[in-house]
Write a protein that holds these residues in place. Structure first.
Motif, PDB file in Angstrom:
ATOM      1  N   GLU B 152      23.948  27.015  25.532  1.00  0.00           N
ATOM      2  CA  GLU B 152      23.545  25.835  26.078  1.00  0.00           C
ATOM      3  C   GLU B 152      24.557  24.535  26.322  1.00  0.00           C
ATOM      4  O   GLU B 152      24.954  24.085  26.878  1.00  0.00           O
ATOM      5  CB  GLU B 152      22.107  25.473  25.613  1.00  0.00           C
ATOM      6  CG  GLU B 152      21.326  24.333  26.707  1.00  0.00           C
ATOM      7  CD  GLU B 152      20.176  24.161  25.914  1.00  0.00           C
ATOM      8  OE1 GLU B 152      19.979  23.892  24.840  1.00  0.00           O
ATOM      9  OE2 GLU B 152      19.163  23.858  26.975  1.00  0.00           O
ATOM     10  N   LYS B 153      24.990  24.873  24.755  1.00  0.00           N
ATOM     11  CA  LYS B 153      26.072  23.730  24.687  1.00  0.00           C
ATOM     12  C   LYS B 153      27.398  23.916  25.251  1.00  0.00           C
ATOM     13  O   LYS B 153      28.061  22.973  25.889  1.00  0.00           O
ATOM     14  CB  LYS B 153      26.342  23.488  23.133  1.00  0.00           C
ATOM     15  CG  LYS B 153      25.787  22.366  22.421  1.00  0.00           C
ATOM     16  CD  LYS B 153      26.097  22.306  20.983  1.00  0.00           C
ATOM     17  CE  LYS B 153      25.345  21.256  20.184  1.00  0.00           C
ATOM     18  NZ  LYS B 153      25.673  21.204  18.804  1.00  0.00           N
ATOM     19  N   ALA B 154      27.882  25.169  25.356  1.00  0.00           N
ATOM     20  CA  ALA B 154      29.138  25.565  25.868  1.00  0.00           C
ATOM     21  C   ALA B 154      28.985  25.448  27.322  1.00  0.00           C
ATOM     22  O   ALA B 154      30.129  25.085  28.033  1.00  0.00           O
ATOM     23  CB  ALA B 154      29.082  27.013  25.438  1.00  0.00           C
ATOM     24  N   CYS B 155      27.945  26.000  28.106  1.00  0.00           N
ATOM     25  CA  CYS B 155      27.779  26.271  29.472  1.00  0.00           C
ATOM     26  C   CYS B 155      26.613  25.611  30.108  1.00  0.00           C
ATOM     27  O   CYS B 155      26.615  25.463  31.400  1.00  0.00           O
ATOM     28  CB  CYS B 155      28.030  27.539  29.775  1.00  0.00           C
ATOM     29  SG  CYS B 155      26.801  28.520  29.513  1.00  0.00           S
ATOM     30  N   GLY B 171      34.578  25.839  30.620  1.00  0.00           N
ATOM     31  CA  GLY B 171      34.671  24.649  29.840  1.00  0.00           C
ATOM     32  C   GLY B 171      35.254  25.148  28.552  1.00  0.00           C
ATOM     33  O   GLY B 171      35.177  26.518  28.254  1.00  0.00           O
ATOM     34  N   ASP B 172      35.849  24.189  27.628  1.00  0.00           N
ATOM     35  CA  ASP B 172      36.288  24.707  26.594  1.00  0.00           C
ATOM     36  C   ASP B 172      35.250  24.602  25.296  1.00  0.00           C
ATOM     37  O   ASP B 172      34.207  24.078  25.593  1.00  0.00           O
ATOM     38  CB  ASP B 172      37.428  23.442  26.031  1.00  0.00           C
ATOM     39  CG  ASP B 172      38.365  24.053  25.144  1.00  0.00           C
ATOM     40  OD1 ASP B 172      38.030  25.436  24.550  1.00  0.00           O
ATOM     41  OD2 ASP B 172      39.214  23.458  24.638  1.00  0.00           O
ATOM     42  N   LEU B 173      35.551  25.565  24.349  1.00  0.00           N
ATOM     43  CA  LEU B 173      34.675  25.439  23.233  1.00  0.00           C
ATOM     44  C   LEU B 173      35.081  24.377  22.079  1.00  0.00           C
ATOM     45  O   LEU B 173      36.020  24.492  21.625  1.00  0.00           O
ATOM     46  CB  LEU B 173      34.648  26.648  22.375  1.00  0.00           C
ATOM     47  CG  LEU B 173      33.601  27.955  22.913  1.00  0.00           C
ATOM     48  CD1 LEU B 173      33.668  28.936  21.673  1.00  0.00           C
ATOM     49  CD2 LEU B 173      32.362  27.535  22.994  1.00  0.00           C
ATOM     50  N   THR B 174      34.217  23.270  21.960  1.00  0.00           N
ATOM     51  CA  THR B 174      34.975  22.348  21.073  1.00  0.00           C
ATOM     52  C   THR B 174      34.552  22.686  19.665  1.00  0.00           C
ATOM     53  O   THR B 174      33.759  23.444  19.265  1.00  0.00           O
ATOM     54  CB  THR B 174      33.885  20.957  21.572  1.00  0.00           C
ATOM     55  OG1 THR B 174      32.663  21.136  21.334  1.00  0.00           O
ATOM     56  CG2 THR B 174      34.179  20.557  22.685  1.00  0.00           C
ATOM     57  N   MET B 177      30.985  23.255  18.420  1.00  0.00           N
ATOM     58  CA  MET B 177      30.290  24.380  18.801  1.00  0.00           C
ATOM     59  C   MET B 177      30.967  25.620  17.967  1.00  0.00           C
ATOM     60  O   MET B 177      30.012  26.513  17.461  1.00  0.00           O
ATOM     61  CB  MET B 177      30.841  24.714  20.359  1.00  0.00           C
ATOM     62  CG  MET B 177      30.284  23.889  21.391  1.00  0.00           C
ATOM     63  SD  MET B 177      30.853  24.204  22.981  1.00  0.00           S
ATOM     64  CE  MET B 177      30.390  22.408  23.603  1.00  0.00           C
TER      65      MET B 177
END
Lengths: 351, 381, 219
Positions: B152-155, B171-174, B177
């Motif tokens: 959910e955080k990633a996408c 999107g990038d993985l921060t 994450m």
């Protein structure tokens, strides 16, 4: 309770003015209402407890909303919902059997409540054949289940009913055999007498009186679980195989009867186990600290908790394995234990 | 009911009963319908019927852009949407001749392996539920939630992720994450032991699964089984190692196979246990990924805005949690695919059901379906 | 002998594994529950959460990129060219060269994939964190964002009115011509004294203007 009624009749001028048959009838009505109320309270409480226990085991909260704290009003609310629901009867069902099946299942459980003492002498009917009566009457419930399964005219219900028939009839035997050991030692079938015989400390409880009885207690517990269709023996319902088994087609009030009977049965088997093996209303110390009913209910509560704990831990057996467990494991073992108790009594008479 | 005059005592005339299991049945894993011919509790024959969840995925794909197909692939095997995305984007990238940045490859593998764990968790839970234990189901969903939180955080979605893009990721993985992934792995490894305690080695569970629904190796190969169903029969075949795609050749991991420890090789327990062991292997891969993941782009900078692969066709297969998922794409050089054909692992795995469920009991049939771990969204597409 | 051994080891195993299982579930029972009391307590949604769509219509330039990207065609946009003097400017300085009388998103079709938000040049189409999609009325799922609708509609209505007026005038002229012709015919027929009422009845059925025209003739 006959003496009690007689005393009441003697003491009350109002009752004396009535014919004795009427007062007995009134007493009967009163005590049957007591039994029904007690059974309903037990069932509702256990349903709530089951939800809470399962929730804790599964890292959930369980009911929290209805009734303010702990969701205590959840089950009364559910019961109310079931009572108000439309009463559906499948078109192709056998109406008569379909309608009386839940009543029979319910009655069988209700009748056992009559004979269970929850304190010293605190019993509706102090029967001399108490344990025999309970065994006999509680096995009537299966007729209701088979009837319901047959009358629904659904294949899943039929499977559930057939499974229930084979299962409950088989498991009657180890239940009875494991209880006979206690009856032999106690020398009576009267549940109140059996309870009195276990007074004076934990070492007087029949469970700890002899190693054979200890094992018999475990056998009884397992077999009784099967008799009331609890996991791991919940094959008649087996929701993942038979949708909902014998009560697939039931809804509303009739379903509520089945449901109530099922949870009240929990109380019955735990209460029998407590009376027969766990010292009934006696405390585990030589002297009685708290009133008997508190001890009794506490023990029943503990056993019910264990049953629920088991249910939320174990998977379900298959039909043939269920029969295997009964005929090849439990019955031989309980026979051996019975002989063991006899030998023990012969070797150590008077103990 | 009139009594049949032909029946006499001792000469019972019995009939086989046809039982319609599903499409609304608690343990057909969706809307599968099984026409079961039963003799009492014993199953004489099974005929699976499907199509109740058919949504024309393949035909739809011919009318949307190449990128627009990705959310549709989410909805095939909805328990492993990341893996579905992965196969499709690899296929389109190979058509385009597009190289994906290093970091994106690592993100893809992290997501695919996390999703493999999530999918196997559902398989574990539902299989437990099929056998009659409810708690595994709730536990597996409890732990799966943590993975879904990461997704959910990633996408931004918890089930239909649509995270992979042609040429990279959306999107990038921060770093936080990645930290979540690490925390999850630390939490998850002890849980595997708990699952074993609760279910895998429980005697009742073993009785129900060991020696039930045995698929011999030759039958497994003949029926084209893939994934845990094939490995449960003893074949060490995993596309991540045998036909490496993405960057799977860089990682060190085992391929668990069924050994028939508790019954025969290829029984329900082996198939189930292969999944449990694979979760541990996925944890291994994830740890290596976290250690190696480089900095960089998460999207290829030269990805064309409107994607028009050159004329051609391609078949790409990836190892989904449930088996080998193949994408056959034909491009006519237009903005949408000419044809998308999916080789569904669940479909082929389901096909073995009638062959192995003759003479078993109804309860075993439920166990067999559960151990094959089908997802109807992918069978019917 | 091995059968006997198996018999007892099976019994032992079942008891032991049941106890192990119970220990596991028992331990879990004393852990903190992971669920939330949902309507009261809500979890924090991450930055990239994909909820229902929202369009800041004042920044929308009507480029149709989102409608083209949508795999399920749930975005419906109408655009009308603006005059040069009517050009607007978005918050990031992009020129708005068209009116957008219609910008509708049918959330009942939308699969919340987020592909429409990616090509948006002004980033006005975004996914909110609103996840409770249930509504009482199906039509509430049909989101309408367009602001220019009234303006464009008013213009359109004006134009239509004008056209209608012209049409009415033209029709009236035609009718008058037709009536005159009919009257002439009726006069000719009246001389023969056959059916003087019939044309009047026809005219009444035709509608008011026609009948008004006819009246003096009939009387």
């Amino acid at each position: 309770m006959k003496e009690w009624v007689d005393g009441l009749v003697e003491g009350s001028s109002l009752l004396q003015s009535l014919p004795i048959e009427v007062s007995y009838f009134l007493a009967m009505v009163f005590f049957s209402l007591v039994a029904v109320g007690w059974m309903a309270i037990c069932a509702l409480f256990f349903v709530w407890l089951e939800r809470k226990v399962s929730a804790r085991i599964q890292s959930r909260l369980g009911p929290v909303y209805v009734g303010g704290r702990f969701g205590w009003a959840q089950t009364p609310a559910d019961a109310l919902k079931l009572l108000m629901k439309e009463d559906l009867v499948p078109e192709s069902a056998d109406r008569l059997l379909f309608n009386i099946a839940p009543a029979i299942a319910f009655m069988a459980t209700l009748l056992t409540f009559v004979a269970i003492p929850i304190g010293n002498g605190l019993v509706i009917a102090d029967l001399d054949i108490g344990i025999f009566f309970i065994l006999a009457v509680s096995s009537l419930g299966v007729i209701g289940i088979i009837m319901g399964g047959w009358a629904s005219n659904s294949k899943w219900s039929l499977y559930g009913g057939m499974r229930a028939a084979s299962q409950i009839v088989s498991y009657e035997i180890p239940v009875a055999l494991s209880l006979i050991g206690v009856v032999m030692i106690a020398g009576t079938l009267n549940l109140v007498e059996i309870g009195r015989g276990q007074a004076g400390g934990i070492w007087n409880w029949y469970l700890f009186k002899s190693p054979f009885l200890f094992a018999a207690g475990i056998v009884y517990f397992i077999a009784a679980l099967a008799e009331v269709n609890r996991t791991p023996f919940d094959l008649p319902e087996a929701e993942s195989e038979l949708v909902s088994g014998y009560n697939t087609e039931y809804s509303g009030m009739k379903f509520a009867f089945f449901f109530l009977a099922e949870f009240a049965n929990l109380f019955v088997i735990s209460a029998v186990a407590v009376v027969m093996f766990l010292g009934a209303w006696n405390s585990f110390l030589p002297w009685q600290i708290l009133p008997g009913p508190i001890w009794f209910l506490g023990k029943v509560f503990f056993l019910v908790l264990v049953i629920m704990w088991l249910r939320w831990t174990l998977p379900r057996l298959r039909v043939d394995q269920l029969m295997h467990t009964c005929w090849k494991v439990l019955i031989p073992i309980s026979m051996v234990l019975l002989i063991g108790v006899g030998v023990q009594m012969w070797l150590f008479p008077g103990n | 009911m009139p009594i049949d005059p032909t029946t006499r005592p001792g000469d019972f005339r019995t009939e086989e009963m046809i039982l319609n299991m599903g499409p609304q049945h608690p343990s057909t894993h969706g809307v599968l319908r099984l026409e079961v011919t039963t003799d009492g509790e014993v199953v004489a024959a099974v005929r699976p019927f499907m199509g109740y969840l058919h949504r024309c995925f393949e035909k739809h794909s011919e009318h949307v852009s190449w990128t627009g197909v990705i959310p549709y692939t989410d909805r095939m095997d909805y328990l492993a949407a990341m893996n579905n995305n992965h196969g499709y984007v690899i296929a389109v990238e190979r058509l385009l001749g597009l190289e994906v940045p290093e970091r994106a490859e690592y993100i893809r593998v992290i997501m695919a392996e996390l999703n493999r764990i999530a999918s196997h968790l559902v398989a574990f839970g539902t299989f437990g539920n099929d056998i009659g234990a409810v708690t595994p189901l709730v536990w597996s969903f409890r732990d799966r939630e943590l993975i879904l939180d990461i997704f959910e955080k990633a996408c931004g979605a918890r089930l239909t992720y649509n995270y992979y893009r042609i040429g990279g990721m959306s999107g990038d993985l921060t770093p936080d994450m990645l930290e979540d992934v690490r925390k999850f792995l630390d939490y998850f490894e002890p849980r595997l032991k708990e699952y074993d305690d609760l279910l895998s080695y429980n005697k009742i569970f073993l009785e129900r699964c060991a020696g039930v629904g045995v698929i011999p190796l030759n039958m497994a190969v003949n029926y084209g089984l893939t994934g845990p169903a094939l490995r449960g029969s003893g074949m060490r075949w995993d596309l991540r190692r045998d036909d490496p795609y993405s960057i799977y050749d860089r990682f060190d991991f085992d391929i668990p196979v069924g050994e028939g420890r508790k019954g025969e090789i290829g029984d329900c327990w082996d198939r189930y246990m292969v999944r449990m062991w694979e979760m541990a292997e996925s944890v291994k891969i994830l740890r290596q990924c976290l250690a190696q993941i480089p900095e960089g782009e998460y999207m290829h900078p030269k990805t064309p805005k409107s994607i028009k692969p050159p004329k051609g066709e391609i078949y790409v297969r990836v190892e989904n949690p449930r088996g080998e998922l193949g994408y056959y794409l034909i491009s006519e050089g237009k903005t949408s695919p000419f044809r998308v054909k999916v080789r569904s692992c669940c479909f082929t795995n389901l096909a073995v059901t009638p062959a192995i469920s003759q003479g078993v009991m109804i309860a075993d049939l439920v166990a067999i379906i559960g151990s094959l771990d089908i997802v109807l969204g992918e069978i019917d597409r | 002998m091995s059968a006997v051994k198996k018999y007892f080891s099976d019994i032992y195993n079942s008891m032991a594994t049941v106890l192990v299982g119970m220990a596991t579930t028992g331990r879990t029972a004393f852990r903190k529950p992971v669920t939330l009391e949902y309507p009261d307590v809500r979890w924090e949604l991450p930055e990239r959460y994909r909820g229902i769509l929202h369009n800041r219509i004042e920044d929308c330039i009507g480029c149709l990129a989102c409608a083209r990207a949508c795999p399920v065609n749930c975005i419906h946009i109408d655009i009308v060219k603006r005059g040069k003097e009517e050009y607007g400017v978005t918050s990031d300085g992009t020129k708005i060269t068209q009116w957008i009388p219609r910008f509708d998103i049918d959330m009942s079709l939308c699969m919340v994939c987020g592909l429409c938000t990616e090509p948006c040049p002004t980033e006005c189409l975004t996914m909110t964190k609103e996840y409770e999609l249930a509504v009482h009325d199906k039509h509430d799922m049909y989101l309408e964002f367009a602001l220019d609708r009234d303006k464009v509609m008013a213009e359109k209505a004006e134009a239509e009115k004008k056209a209608a007026k012209e049409k009415a005038a033209r029709e009236k002229a035609e009718k008058e011509a037709a009536a005159k012709k009919a009257a002439a015919e009726a006069e000719a027929a009246g001389k023969e004294g056959a059916e003087p009422e019939k044309p009047a009845a026809d005219a009444e059925a035709d509608g008011k203007p026609g009948s008004e025209e006819k009246k003096p003739d009939a009387s």
